[in-house]
Design a protein around this motif. Sequence first.
Motif, PDB file in Angstrom:
ATOM      1  N   PHE A 137      -6.424  -3.703  -3.398  1.00 34.22           N
ATOM      2  CA  PHE A 137      -6.271  -4.807  -2.449  1.00 34.22           C
ATOM      3  C   PHE A 137      -6.069  -6.144  -3.148  1.00 34.22           C
ATOM      4  O   PHE A 137      -5.377  -7.035  -2.645  1.00 34.22           O
TER       5      PHE A 137
ATOM      6  N   ARG B 149      -2.231  -7.249  -4.161  1.00 36.39           N
ATOM      7  CA  ARG B 149      -1.207  -6.914  -3.174  1.00 36.39           C
ATOM      8  C   ARG B 149      -0.141  -8.008  -3.049  1.00 36.39           C
ATOM      9  O   ARG B 149       0.960  -7.760  -2.557  1.00 36.39           O
TER      10      ARG B 149
ATOM     11  N   GLU C 230      -8.297  -0.417   4.672  1.00 40.85           N
ATOM     12  CA  GLU C 230      -7.070   0.383   4.680  1.00 40.85           C
ATOM     13  C   GLU C 230      -6.582   0.642   3.257  1.00 40.85           C
ATOM     14  O   GLU C 230      -6.179   1.752   2.915  1.00 40.85           O
ATOM     15  N   TYR C 231      -6.607  -0.394   2.428  1.00 42.52           N
ATOM     16  CA  TYR C 231      -6.203  -0.234   1.029  1.00 42.52           C
ATOM     17  C   TYR C 231      -7.108   0.746   0.301  1.00 42.52           C
ATOM     18  O   TYR C 231      -6.651   1.595  -0.470  1.00 42.52           O
TER      19      TYR C 231
ATOM     20  N   GLN D 215       0.817  -1.204   0.000  1.00 37.40           N
ATOM     21  CA  GLN D 215       0.000   0.000   0.000  1.00 37.40           C
ATOM     22  C   GLN D 215       0.861   1.269   0.000  1.00 37.40           C
ATOM     23  O   GLN D 215       0.364   2.373   0.168  1.00 37.40           O
ATOM     24  N   ARG D 216       2.151   1.091  -0.241  1.00 39.38           N
ATOM     25  CA  ARG D 216       3.086   2.211  -0.295  1.00 39.38           C
ATOM     26  C   ARG D 216       3.900   2.142  -1.583  1.00 39.38           C
ATOM     27  O   ARG D 216       3.998   1.103  -2.224  1.00 39.38           O
TER      28      ARG D 216
ATOM     29  N   GLU E  61      -5.336   2.190  -2.999  1.00 39.32           N
ATOM     30  CA  GLU E  61      -4.506   1.103  -3.514  1.00 39.32           C
ATOM     31  C   GLU E  61      -5.373  -0.124  -3.773  1.00 39.32           C
ATOM     32  O   GLU E  61      -6.425  -0.303  -3.163  1.00 39.32           O
TER      33      GLU E  61
END
Length: 201
Positions: free
Chosen positions: A197, A200, A189-190, A156-157, A195
């Motif tokens: 999911f 990932r 969170e994603y 996610q970064r 971002e």
Amino acid sequence: MYSLWAGIPAMKGFNRFHTMQRYTERNIAPVCGVLPFTSINVQMRRKVSSSMKSDLHHSIDYPRGDAPQLGVVFPQTAFFGGPDELRTFAISAESLGFQHVLAYDHVLGASKVTRPDWSGPYSSDDPFVEPFLLFSYMAAVAPSLEFTTGVLILPQRQTVLVAKQAATLDLLSGGTFRLGVGIGWNRIEYDGLNEDFSNRA
């Protein structure tokens, strides 16, 4: 590398470390007043540093010849203090002879207001200090401590940015940082970080 749990409940299977549990119950007092410690949590006195090594490592034949290195887990869901409490935590861990501090990572938590049925282990009510900044502060006030993420949610970064941040922290802390990464599990969170999911892994 072993980490003692500070300010969070016992995990399943921890009872096999009953010797460590009895030791902590007898010999260790709270690091700082903002943490809700339980009977097996890390409660510290300054006399522990030398006596812990002799009590826990005495007459144990380690196959590789080295005794385990003990660390402490930063209580991300229980720490509501400020810089003074954080400084106390870091200096206490250092003075007691712990080798490292481990911190979990989450950027966002689900709101129980919009998701009243949320049953995850953390929510938007939990603080979760950002690990790179947390360790930068700790390295300045407790320079002998080492640091590790357990884990940083990498997908996610931006990967190159994380590499730059990790390398900078390792440089400024004197080579004491170990980066642990994972893929995460929280779709919310994603979504909040824009971002994907689904890709990932």
